[in-house]
Design a protein around this motif. Sequence first.
Motif, PDB file in Angstrom:
ATOM      1  N   PHE A   1      20.230   3.507   2.113  1.00 50.05           N
ATOM      2  CA  PHE A   1      21.316   2.565   1.852  1.00 50.05           C
ATOM      3  C   PHE A   1      20.798   1.130   1.848  1.00 50.05           C
ATOM      4  O   PHE A   1      21.153   0.326   0.978  1.00 50.05           O
TER       5      PHE A   1
ATOM      6  N   SER B   1      28.541  -1.749   0.912  1.00 52.18           N
ATOM      7  CA  SER B   1      29.446  -0.819   1.601  1.00 52.18           C
ATOM      8  C   SER B   1      30.866  -0.982   1.074  1.00 52.18           C
ATOM      9  O   SER B   1      31.595   0.012   0.905  1.00 52.18           O
TER      10      SER B   1
ATOM     11  N   TRP C   1      28.627  -1.405   9.273  1.00 53.51           N
ATOM     12  CA  TRP C   1      28.158  -0.191   8.606  1.00 53.51           C
ATOM     13  C   TRP C   1      27.101   0.536   9.421  1.00 53.51           C
ATOM     14  O   TRP C   1      27.046   1.765   9.426  1.00 53.51           O
TER      15      TRP C   1
ATOM     16  N   ARG D   1      28.133   3.299  12.034  1.00 56.63           N
ATOM     17  CA  ARG D   1      28.894   4.459  11.585  1.00 56.63           C
ATOM     18  C   ARG D   1      28.088   5.760  11.644  1.00 56.63           C
ATOM     19  O   ARG D   1      28.573   6.795  11.246  1.00 56.63           O
TER      20      ARG D   1
ATOM     21  N   ILE E   1      25.675   6.976   9.855  1.00 57.27           N
ATOM     22  CA  ILE E   1      25.710   7.611   8.532  1.00 57.27           C
ATOM     23  C   ILE E   1      24.567   8.593   8.330  1.00 57.27           C
ATOM     24  O   ILE E   1      24.555   9.318   7.325  1.00 57.27           O
TER      25      ILE E   1
ATOM     26  N   SER F   1      31.403  10.810   8.855  1.00 51.42           N
ATOM     27  CA  SER F   1      30.914   9.612   8.164  1.00 51.42           C
ATOM     28  C   SER F   1      29.613   9.902   7.430  1.00 51.42           C
ATOM     29  O   SER F   1      29.379   9.393   6.327  1.00 51.42           O
TER      30      SER F   1
ATOM     31  N   THR G   1      30.565  11.899   4.285  1.00 56.25           N
ATOM     32  CA  THR G   1      31.251  11.043   3.313  1.00 56.25           C
ATOM     33  C   THR G   1      30.276  10.096   2.627  1.00 56.25           C
ATOM     34  O   THR G   1      30.282   9.955   1.394  1.00 56.25           O
ATOM     35  N   TRP G   2      29.404   9.455   3.399  1.00 54.26           N
ATOM     36  CA  TRP G   2      28.478   8.482   2.812  1.00 54.26           C
ATOM     37  C   TRP G   2      27.416   9.162   1.953  1.00 54.26           C
ATOM     38  O   TRP G   2      27.060   8.648   0.889  1.00 54.26           O
ATOM     39  N   SER G   3      26.903  10.299   2.409  1.00 52.33           N
ATOM     40  CA  SER G   3      25.866  10.970   1.607  1.00 52.33           C
ATOM     41  C   SER G   3      26.448  11.460   0.291  1.00 52.33           C
ATOM     42  O   SER G   3      25.808  11.343  -0.767  1.00 52.33           O
TER      43      SER G   3
END
Length: 446
Positions: A32, A47, A64, A67, A69, A75, A78-80
Amino acid sequence: MNRPLTNPRSTLHALIPFGVGTADVESLLSYFCRLAVSHSVSTLILSRTIAQHFGHSVAANFDWHERQIAGIRESALTWSAALSALTSVQNLDNLTFLPWREVISQNGLSIFKRGQFCSDCFTEDVACGRQPYFRLAWESTEVTCCPIHRKPLSCDCPSCGKNNVRHAAAVVVPGWCTHCGGFLGETTKSEKSQEVEPASLWKARQIGELLASQDNLAITSNRSQFIGAITQIVSTAHGGKAAPFSRRIGIAKSTVHHWLKEGGTPSLEISLKIAAHYGVSLKNLLSGELSQWQPPALDEQLAFELSSSQTLRNAPRTIDWTSIEENLVAFLSLPTPISVLEAARRLDMEARQLYLRANKTTRQLGERWKDHLKRKQEAKVVAAWPYLEYACLEIWGEGKTVTRREILKRVPEEVLSSVPNLLNVLKEVQEHLQQSESLSKSELVA
């Protein structure tokens, strides 16, 4: 006529993750950060962009990096999935601990929040002509050293001495201090003098082996196989008696009972203890693969007999991704496009899984659905345009300004309710009428 199957252009740069299939696999957090640098934006802006693309809002105080991630919670999934959808890079969940979420309790994976790193790894990255990056193993608090360079991990900048310098800033360039900009690959005197305990090295190597296997897992790890492995250990090493097992790894008997009877799952720390005390690798333990395992010699302990009755569990679902891909291609040929969410519902899956495992076809579905929605909106505007033109002319004829309230008085509600961005459409209608009036006047003068 159906549109040809093409690979939609990715919204974000399709960066290739580092170290996939090795113990040095990159973390999603690092990916990220590199993505933000690649687009020359701050991590907060990126983000927000990701959240807005999927219809979510981001609070002003959104942090961010807190979270988790790269962990195992929602989380991380969702982010991946979101980053896979926007970059077109599949399997970004392998940059997290998600492949093991069924065998590690949700609160059983502690993430090192301040950010730790190995300075020698950064130096080696630069020497190899590779952009420095954060390793996924560094996210876990169970990893306190680098098994390659046999040195403790650090969270202090060697240049300015500041703590928590890995990612606590708006712009993060992996490998450089977010406070002073200094390179984090410099080794301090204190790091050189510190010794690494064998137990710490063993833990780091076990987790490294676990992460290296993520990209080649034949079957997703599941809880029933893991608990089956623990049951086998208790049965083989202690004759089915839970008391000596619980004493050996330092937990209560009720905790073992909870795992075996009530659906609980051990934490990563406890799983490491089980692996260490019973001579099995962490990867094989979590995967439930004990076919080659031989119990170590143990002292006999008095304990109660563990009941052999087991609650029957549903067999884990095996997903046939070839069949899923064929269904997705069939959805692309439907006369009326469907959304990715609808496709996931029909396949009894999550949309996030489709983005992670069938990225190209899923994005084609998404693009086709967006085009369909756009055409529907344009059709609604075309249908409402004559009503709006007539209403504007009538309002001007009365010497009034065109407002939403005046429009509502003259245009049926069922027509207006279907028009997206009504104010922008009204502005376009008025500009069109003014241009037509100017054109008519110029023709009369001519």
